[in-house]
Design a protein around this motif. Structure first.
Motif, PDB file in Angstrom:
ATOM      1  N   THR A 165      -2.169   2.331   7.477  1.00 43.61           N
ATOM      2  CA  THR A 165      -0.861   2.512   6.834  1.00 43.61           C
ATOM      3  C   THR A 165      -1.025   3.118   5.447  1.00 43.61           C
ATOM      4  O   THR A 165      -0.294   4.041   5.061  1.00 43.61           O
ATOM      5  CB  THR A 165      -0.126   1.162   6.728  1.00 43.61           C
ATOM      6  OG1 THR A 165       0.133   0.667   8.049  1.00 43.61           O
ATOM      7  CG2 THR A 165       1.188   1.314   5.978  1.00 43.61           C
ATOM      8  N   GLU A 169       0.501   6.667   4.183  1.00 44.78           N
ATOM      9  CA  GLU A 169       1.329   6.705   2.967  1.00 44.78           C
ATOM     10  C   GLU A 169       0.779   7.736   1.980  1.00 44.78           C
ATOM     11  O   GLU A 169       1.541   8.492   1.359  1.00 44.78           O
ATOM     12  CB  GLU A 169       1.361   5.320   2.309  1.00 44.78           C
ATOM     13  CG  GLU A 169       2.033   4.233   3.126  1.00 44.78           C
ATOM     14  CD  GLU A 169       3.553   4.343   3.126  1.00 44.78           C
ATOM     15  OE1 GLU A 169       4.085   5.140   2.317  1.00 44.78           O
ATOM     16  OE2 GLU A 169       4.183   3.655   3.947  1.00 44.78           O
ATOM     17  N   GLY A 202      -1.053   0.207  13.457  1.00 51.11           N
ATOM     18  CA  GLY A 202      -0.736   0.594  12.086  1.00 51.11           C
ATOM     19  C   GLY A 202      -0.273   2.033  12.004  1.00 51.11           C
ATOM     20  O   GLY A 202       0.674   2.354  11.262  1.00 51.11           O
ATOM     21  N   TYR A 203      -0.927   2.921  12.765  1.00 48.17           N
ATOM     22  CA  TYR A 203      -0.552   4.340  12.763  1.00 48.17           C
ATOM     23  C   TYR A 203       0.866   4.525  13.293  1.00 48.17           C
ATOM     24  O   TYR A 203       1.704   5.187  12.668  1.00 48.17           O
ATOM     25  CB  TYR A 203      -1.541   5.133  13.606  1.00 48.17           C
ATOM     26  CG  TYR A 203      -1.118   6.557  13.894  1.00 48.17           C
ATOM     27  CD1 TYR A 203      -1.125   7.528  12.892  1.00 48.17           C
ATOM     28  CD2 TYR A 203      -0.699   6.930  15.172  1.00 48.17           C
ATOM     29  CE1 TYR A 203      -0.732   8.835  13.155  1.00 48.17           C
ATOM     30  CE2 TYR A 203      -0.313   8.235  15.451  1.00 48.17           C
ATOM     31  CZ  TYR A 203      -0.330   9.183  14.437  1.00 48.17           C
ATOM     32  OH  TYR A 203       0.064  10.477  14.706  1.00 48.17           O
ATOM     33  N   ALA A 206       3.539   3.220  10.925  1.00 43.30           N
ATOM     34  CA  ALA A 206       3.731   4.102   9.769  1.00 43.30           C
ATOM     35  C   ALA A 206       4.510   5.356  10.170  1.00 43.30           C
ATOM     36  O   ALA A 206       5.367   5.837   9.413  1.00 43.30           O
ATOM     37  CB  ALA A 206       2.385   4.477   9.169  1.00 43.30           C
ATOM     38  N   ARG A 209       8.091   4.395  10.443  1.00 45.23           N
ATOM     39  CA  ARG A 209       8.660   4.134   9.124  1.00 45.23           C
ATOM     40  C   ARG A 209       9.068   5.429   8.432  1.00 45.23           C
ATOM     41  O   ARG A 209      10.093   5.498   7.737  1.00 45.23           O
ATOM     42  CB  ARG A 209       7.656   3.363   8.274  1.00 45.23           C
ATOM     43  CG  ARG A 209       8.201   2.911   6.914  1.00 45.23           C
ATOM     44  CD  ARG A 209       7.162   2.109   6.140  1.00 45.23           C
ATOM     45  NE  ARG A 209       6.670   0.983   6.906  1.00 45.23           N
ATOM     46  CZ  ARG A 209       5.432   0.855   7.376  1.00 45.23           C
ATOM     47  NH1 ARG A 209       4.529   1.819   7.151  1.00 45.23           N
ATOM     48  NH2 ARG A 209       5.060  -0.180   8.061  1.00 45.23           N
TER      49      ARG A 209
END
Length: 345
Positions: A165, A169, A202-203, A206, A209
């Motif tokens: 993440t 970001e 997590g990928y 993200a 998001r």
């Protein structure tokens, strides 16, 4: 010249026969407890046996800890093994490394035969039979890594999902909207590596998001497979401006694929990997990379297990260590839209 202490010296000092000392050294039951303790005290005072040996005799434990590191996904982590061994030795235990495949009988046999008092499991699968078997038999064990169901279990793990993440970001902050993701180790229902599963989660989280398209791919364990998959990904999706991998084994193949596609790092494509700092720094350009402390993982696992063995850990301990994102020269602002497709087949 230092005089060597013999079994005769021990018998004389303890006021018993040589045969009695022999029976105690061989952990025979037919010796009065008071006599046993007196002889063990003499052994300790005269340093007749190594410290570990008389501790084994006193406690009835082997003072050995096994670490199972099967070679299914990654090469041995020297840092994790060395630091776990160091911490075990500081607590008076010896670490034995097991790298081969184990059957259920093999695994249980390690405990039943007294070869180890506890075990550190590494390379944890999402659904790991080793974990379930040891949980059913209420043995002392901890994990470096974690499975899907961690109820009542102790583990220390890299929070790779959070690390990925952070990488996304960072890239989004540089203007990247098309970010590829590559993991090593094919997925099967029976054998899904936990580390890559949590990294993929997590990928994808993200990407959701930030409303990004997802370009996730999984390769076999060879560099040639990584090259082939990464090349295909970049060819089919020339809009990709960044690649992320959570495994150091994928880095060489990704770099080869980028070169084969005629792209430059970071002008055409940014790369974030997972690599030891000493290697990441000497690459050209230096690699922006996630890193975590193998010392922390090894030390913490050993401490958890020893606490279990000593009855000092009534409750499960579950620790996630967030990787550190070290920004270097392999990431840069996303290329301008008119440059998309430059150098691609």
């Amino acid at each position: 010249m230092i005089k060597k202490t013999t079994i005769v010296d021990i018998a004389r000092a303890a006021g018993v026969s040589v045969s009695t000392v022999s029976r105690i050294l061989n952990n025979k039951p037919d010796v009065a407890e008071e006599t046993r303790q007196r002889v063990l005290q003499v052994i300790e005072e005269q340093r007749f046996a190594p410290h570990t040996a008389w501790q084994q005799l006193r406690s009835g434990k082997s003072r050995f800890i096994a670490l199972h590191f099967p070679q299914d996904f990654n090469p041995l982590s020297q840092g994790i093994i060395t630091n776990a061994a160091m911490r075990c030795e500081q607590f008076g235990f010896t670490l034995n490394l097991i790298v081969g495949a184990l059957s259920e009988n093999d695994l249980l046999g390690i405990f039943r035969s007294g070869q180890a008092d506890g075990m550190i499991l590494v390379e944890i699968l999402v659904n790991d039979w080793r974990v379930e078997l040891l949980r059913q038999h209420t043995t002392n064990f901890v994990m470096i890594g974690r499975c899907a169901d961690t109820t009542g279990l102790s583990y220390v793990d890299s929070d790779i999902g959070a690390g990925v993440t952070d990488a996304i970001e960072h890239l989004v902050g540089l203007g990247h909207r098309h970010i590829g993701f590559i993991t090593v180790g094919r997925i099967t229902p029976e054998k899904e590596y936990g580390f890559t599963a949590w990294a993929r989660q997590g990928y994808h989280a993200a990407c959701r998001r930030h409303d990004l398209p997802a370009y996730a791919r999984t390769t076999d364990l060879t560099t040639d497979s990584v090259v082939a998959v990464a090349t295909e990904l970049l060819t089919q999706h020339p809009e990709i401006t960044a690649l992320v991998t959570p495994q150091d084994a994928a880095v060489p193949g990704i770099l080869k694929a980028i070169t084969a596609c005629g792209l430059s790092i970071p002008e055409d494509i940014s790369v974030v990997g997972l690599l030891d700092e000493s290697f990441a720094e000497v690459m050209t350009p230096p690699l922006t990379a996630l890193s975590f402390s193998s010392r922390t993982l090894g030390f913490t696992a050993a401490e958890m297990l020893v606490a279990q063995l000593n009855g000092a850990a009534p409750d499960p301990q579950q620790i996630l260590v967030r990787p550190e994102l070290c920004v270097r020269g392999s990431t840069a602002p996303a290329r301008a839209p008119q440059m998309i497709g430059k150098g691609t087949p």
